[in-house]
Design an enzyme around this catalytic site. Structure first.
Site, PDB file in Angstrom:
ATOM      1  NE  ARG A 187      -3.595   0.380   2.518  1.00 27.05           N
ATOM      2  CZ  ARG A 187      -3.505   1.290   3.483  1.00 27.05           C
ATOM      3  NH1 ARG A 187      -2.699   1.116   4.501  1.00 27.05           N
ATOM      4  NH2 ARG A 187      -4.223   2.404   3.443  1.00 27.05           N
ATOM      5  NE  ARG A 231       3.417   6.062  10.962  1.00 26.45           N
ATOM      6  CZ  ARG A 231       2.908   5.535   9.848  1.00 26.45           C
ATOM      7  NH1 ARG A 231       1.830   4.801   9.897  1.00 26.45           N
ATOM      8  NH2 ARG A 231       3.504   5.717   8.673  1.00 26.45           N
ATOM      9  CE  LYS A 249       3.021  -4.498   6.782  1.00 29.16           C
ATOM     10  NZ  LYS A 249       2.710  -3.319   5.971  1.00 29.16           N
TER      11      LYS A 249
HETATM   12  C1  BTN Z   1       1.398  -3.580   2.658  1.00 27.37           C
HETATM   13  O1  BTN Z   1       1.678  -3.911   3.807  1.00 27.37           O
HETATM   14  O2  BTN Z   1       1.638  -2.441   2.228  1.00 27.37           O
HETATM   15  C2  BTN Z   1       0.751  -4.599   1.778  1.00 27.37           C
HETATM   16  C3  BTN Z   1       1.717  -5.667   1.363  1.00 27.37           C
HETATM   17  C4  BTN Z   1       1.125  -6.687   0.446  1.00 27.37           C
HETATM   18  C5  BTN Z   1       2.182  -7.610  -0.099  1.00 27.37           C
HETATM   19  C6  BTN Z   1       1.601  -8.770  -0.852  1.00 27.37           C
HETATM   20  S1  BTN Z   1       2.802 -10.034  -1.105  1.00 27.37           S
HETATM   21  C7  BTN Z   1       1.736 -10.859  -2.204  1.00 27.37           C
HETATM   22  C8  BTN Z   1       1.021  -9.818  -3.022  1.00 27.37           C
HETATM   23  N1  BTN Z   1       1.754  -9.473  -4.229  1.00 27.37           N
HETATM   24  C9  BTN Z   1       2.202  -8.208  -4.204  1.00 27.37           C
HETATM   25  O3  BTN Z   1       2.877  -7.661  -5.097  1.00 27.37           O
HETATM   26  N2  BTN Z   1       1.836  -7.610  -3.052  1.00 27.37           N
HETATM   27  C10 BTN Z   1       1.025  -8.491  -2.234  1.00 27.37           C
END
Ligand code: BTN
Length: 265
Positions: A60, A257, A125
């Site tokens: 994100r 946050r 996280k």
């Molecule tokens: C975040 O924390 O910002 C979201 C992370 C999401 C990562 C996952 S890994 C599998 C899928 N493929 C991607 O390119 N992103 C999501």
């Protein structure tokens, strides 16, 4: 940690769903499981794409989610939901509930849900979710639901992250079992979401919310707003109380946050 293996996954998935099967693609290495599914011609039939070696994964708000082999479980579910785009809010929070319910029994540490869609253990996280839209039609949406879960030693570690193997593990971690449980529960909760939206999930989400009733900051593109995190509404928007007034914030380009002045547990 076990390796992703189609036959093992299928065995566990069949057990979890009492006999269903699903199309899965386990890839040794891929740029992004979300991107791979977005490029498929159709998501009319649900498809899973998973790897533990993702080279250009995205998160994100412009973040990245890459994984060296064994560092994290990266998977995406490509699915068609028979709802209109207007009904989509809250969906990524439902995925957070699925993750918490499947992962919590595996570890003794408590998992908390950070609005809108991260999983935290001891304020670090463990997992993130990125939902992307492939197409929007009047009566259905084709979505790619991407999930990253930190698993192992994490060669390239993001600051403030934690992996499952760093937690107090209660049972051996089997990645095929974990993925099968996650996908089975996701499909069942998404059916409920299609029928009744987020409202039936609202309370279970709040029960696990990190920093609920505590001072927090909401960071938008323009400003930082401080207040008390006083709930989430039926659409999954965060309700912030400030000077006796409440305001709701929808997920998107907003982040949450903990207020650094809050020292209480
Ligand atoms: C975040 O924390 O910002 C979201 C992370 C999401 C990562 C996952 S890994 C599998 C899928 N493929 C991607 O390119 N992103 C999501």
């Amino acid at each position: 940690m076990t390796q992703l293996e189609v036959s093992q996954f299928e065995k566990y998935f069949e057990l979890a769903t009492k006999g269903e099967s699903i199309q899965v693609n386990f890839l040794e290495s891929i740029a992004s499981t979300n991107q791979w599914l977005l490029e498929q011609s159709s998501l009319q039939k649900t498809i899973i794409c998973a790897t533990d070696n993702q080279t250009q994964g995205r998160g994100r708000r412009g973040r990245h989610w890459s994984s060296q082999p064994g560092d994290s479980l990266c998977f995406s579910v490509g699915i068609r939901l028979n709802i209109s785009a207007a009904k989509l809010s809250g969906l990524s929070l439902v995925i957070g509930i699925v993750l918490e319910e499947v992962l919590q029994p595996l570890i003794a540490d408590s998992i908390k849900l950070k609005w809108p869609n991260d999983l935290l253990v001891n304020e670090r996280k463990l997992s993130g979710i990125l939902v992307e839209t492939k197409s929007l039609k009047k009566d259905h949406v084709d979505l790619v639901i991407g999930v990253g879960i930190n698993l192992g030693s994490m060669t390239e570690r993001e600051p403030g992250s934690i992996s499952l193997s760093e937690c107090q593990i209660k049972q051996p971690l089997d990645v095929n079992y974990i993925l099968a449980q996650l996908v089975a529960k996701m499909l069942s909760y998404l059916e409920e979401f299609e029928r009744s939206g987020f409202s039936s999930f609202q309370q279970s989400w709040l029960n696990k919310a990190a920093w609920y009733k505590k001072p927090v900051n909401i960071i938008t593109a323009e400003q930082t707003v401080s207040g008390i995190y006083s709930g989430i509404d039926v659409d999954g928007a965060l309700i912030l109380e400030h000077n006796g007034e409440t305001k709701s914030y929808v997920a998107g380009e907003v982040s949450l946050r903990r207020d650094s002045n809050d020292t209480a547990n």
